[in-house]
Design a protein around this motif. Structure first.
Motif, mmCIF file in Angstrom:
data_model
loop_
_atom_site.group_PDB
_atom_site.id
_atom_site.type_symbol
_atom_site.label_atom_id
_atom_site.label_comp_id
_atom_site.label_asym_id
_atom_site.label_seq_id
_atom_site.Cartn_x
_atom_site.Cartn_y
_atom_site.Cartn_z
ATOM 1 N N ALA A 1 48.533 36.423 40.057
ATOM 2 C CA ALA A 1 46.945 37.217 39.974
ATOM 3 C C ALA A 1 47.190 38.653 39.650
ATOM 4 O O ALA A 1 48.173 39.300 39.817
ATOM 5 N N GLU B 1 36.682 36.455 45.806
ATOM 6 C CA GLU B 1 37.930 36.513 46.557
ATOM 7 C C GLU B 1 38.166 35.027 46.690
ATOM 8 O O GLU B 1 39.332 34.578 46.578
ATOM 9 N N ALA B 2 37.344 34.201 47.543
ATOM 10 C CA ALA B 2 37.692 32.846 47.778
ATOM 11 C C ALA B 2 37.959 32.280 46.363
ATOM 12 O O ALA B 2 38.904 31.260 46.608
ATOM 13 N N VAL C 1 44.430 30.325 42.207
ATOM 14 C CA VAL C 1 46.076 30.628 42.546
ATOM 15 C C VAL C 1 46.627 29.765 43.255
ATOM 16 O O VAL C 1 47.821 29.090 42.918
ATOM 17 N N SER C 2 46.158 29.077 44.541
ATOM 18 C CA SER C 2 46.727 28.059 44.996
ATOM 19 C C SER C 2 47.067 26.928 44.292
ATOM 20 O O SER C 2 47.683 26.123 44.553
ATOM 21 N N ARG D 1 41.649 33.082 45.390
ATOM 22 C CA ARG D 1 42.534 32.613 46.169
ATOM 23 C C ARG D 1 42.955 31.198 45.968
ATOM 24 O O ARG D 1 44.013 30.512 45.656
ATOM 25 N N ARG D 2 41.750 30.352 45.849
ATOM 26 C CA ARG D 2 41.943 28.911 45.750
ATOM 27 C C ARG D 2 42.629 28.417 44.183
ATOM 28 O O ARG D 2 43.456 27.612 44.135
ATOM 29 N N SER E 1 33.828 27.593 46.604
ATOM 30 C CA SER E 1 35.116 27.510 45.698
ATOM 31 C C SER E 1 35.732 26.127 45.634
ATOM 32 O O SER E 1 36.184 25.743 44.391
ATOM 33 N N GLU F 1 34.632 29.333 50.978
ATOM 34 C CA GLU F 1 35.602 28.334 50.652
ATOM 35 C C GLU F 1 34.804 27.068 50.219
ATOM 36 O O GLU F 1 35.283 26.277 49.196
ATOM 37 N N LEU G 1 44.284 42.624 47.014
ATOM 38 C CA LEU G 1 44.440 41.088 46.849
ATOM 39 C C LEU G 1 45.388 40.842 45.833
ATOM 40 O O LEU G 1 46.283 39.759 46.206
ATOM 41 N N GLU H 1 48.692 40.967 47.439
ATOM 42 C CA GLU H 1 48.994 39.896 48.415
ATOM 43 C C GLU H 1 49.400 38.500 47.499
ATOM 44 O O GLU H 1 50.126 37.723 47.862
ATOM 45 N N LEU H 2 48.595 38.357 46.310
ATOM 46 C CA LEU H 2 48.650 36.903 46.008
ATOM 47 C C LEU H 2 50.016 36.951 44.864
ATOM 48 O O LEU H 2 50.385 35.668 44.682
#
Length: 244
Positions: free
Chosen positions: A54, A20-21, A27-28, A24-25, A216, A213, A46, A49-50
């Motif tokens: 995603a 998951e981390a 996509v960011s 998220r990273r 990540s 993280e 998830l 949310e993204l």
């Protein structure tokens, strides 16, 4: 410019924990990410949310047909694949005296065979781009001893990383392995051995577990063009454990 701008990635085991981390990273940092898991509830939440960059797909990573479907859906949604993070994995806390053949084969299928299937499935797509990075999540137990089954397969992940890296280097595709130590994920914090692990963490040279993280950050580096001269290598993130 974001570090993964215009990159398309697949991440397995992406619904919770380290996966998951990573999702998220990525996509960011501008990537378009297809992530997979067997946990549909967490995966769908998830993805919602993204947003549009995603996409969640339920996948059994031990099945070649599921891999073919994931690659096809990724290309149809976002285009040819640049990045694969083989993150899915399990461990069983059983000794050699307790472990059955069925137990052992399950670990091998999920931790080892899935990595082979993932690599083999994405290579044709990566060849279309002439630019690929495969990041295989092994473990510090791919370098030193640990649980039966888990250790064996994590050594194997390290081995296939090196073997494939040599074969695809001329295609513009890099393959590296990441070797985390004790990471504060649900696998650790919700398991039966949580108190034992917390006590053990006090003896890590850095004296704590890592956050997902932090791993990540390393995975992002290897996925990005910043690591363009790194292939066939182990990258250790264990707070100094294997230095002891």
């Amino acid at each position: 410019m974001s570090r993964l701008e215009n990159k398309v990635a697949i991440i397995t085991g992406g619904a919770r924990g380290m996966g998951e981390a990573h999702v998220r990273r990525f996509v960011s940092e501008g990537a378009k990410v297809v992530f997979t898991d067997i946990n549909e509830e967490s995966g769908n939440a998830l993805a919602s949310e993204l947003g549009e960059n995603a996409k969640f797909i339920r996948q059994d990573v031990t099945k070649a047909a599921d891999w073919e479907a994931v690659v096809t859906e990724t290309e149809n949604s976002f285009g040819p694949i640049n990045i694969l993070v083989n993150n899915a994995g399990i461990s069983l806390s059983k000794s050699i005296f307790e472990m059955t053949e069925e137990d052992y084969r399950k670990i091998v299928d999920i931790n080892q065979v899935s990595v082979f299937l993932g690599i083999k499935s994405v290579l044709p797509s990566m060849q279309k781009t002439g630019n690929g990075s495969i990041v295989n999540i092994s473990s510090m137990n791919g370098l030193v001893g640990g649980a039966v089954g888990y250790t064996d397969t994590k050594f194997a992940v390290r081995g296939i990383t090196k073997a494939v890296a040599i074969q695809v280097a001329g295609l513009g595709i890099r393959v590296n392995s990441v070797h985390p130590g004790v990471i504060e994920t649900p696998m650790v914090t919700e398991g039966d051995a949580v108190e034992v692990i917390k006590e053990f963490a006090k003896h890590i040279p850095i004296q704590r577990m890592a956050s997902p993280e932090e791993v990540s950050n390393l995975v992002l580096y290897l996925a990005s063009d910043e690591s363009s001269y790194s292939t066939g290598s182990e990258f250790v993130i264990d707070g100094g454990l294997t230095a002891m």
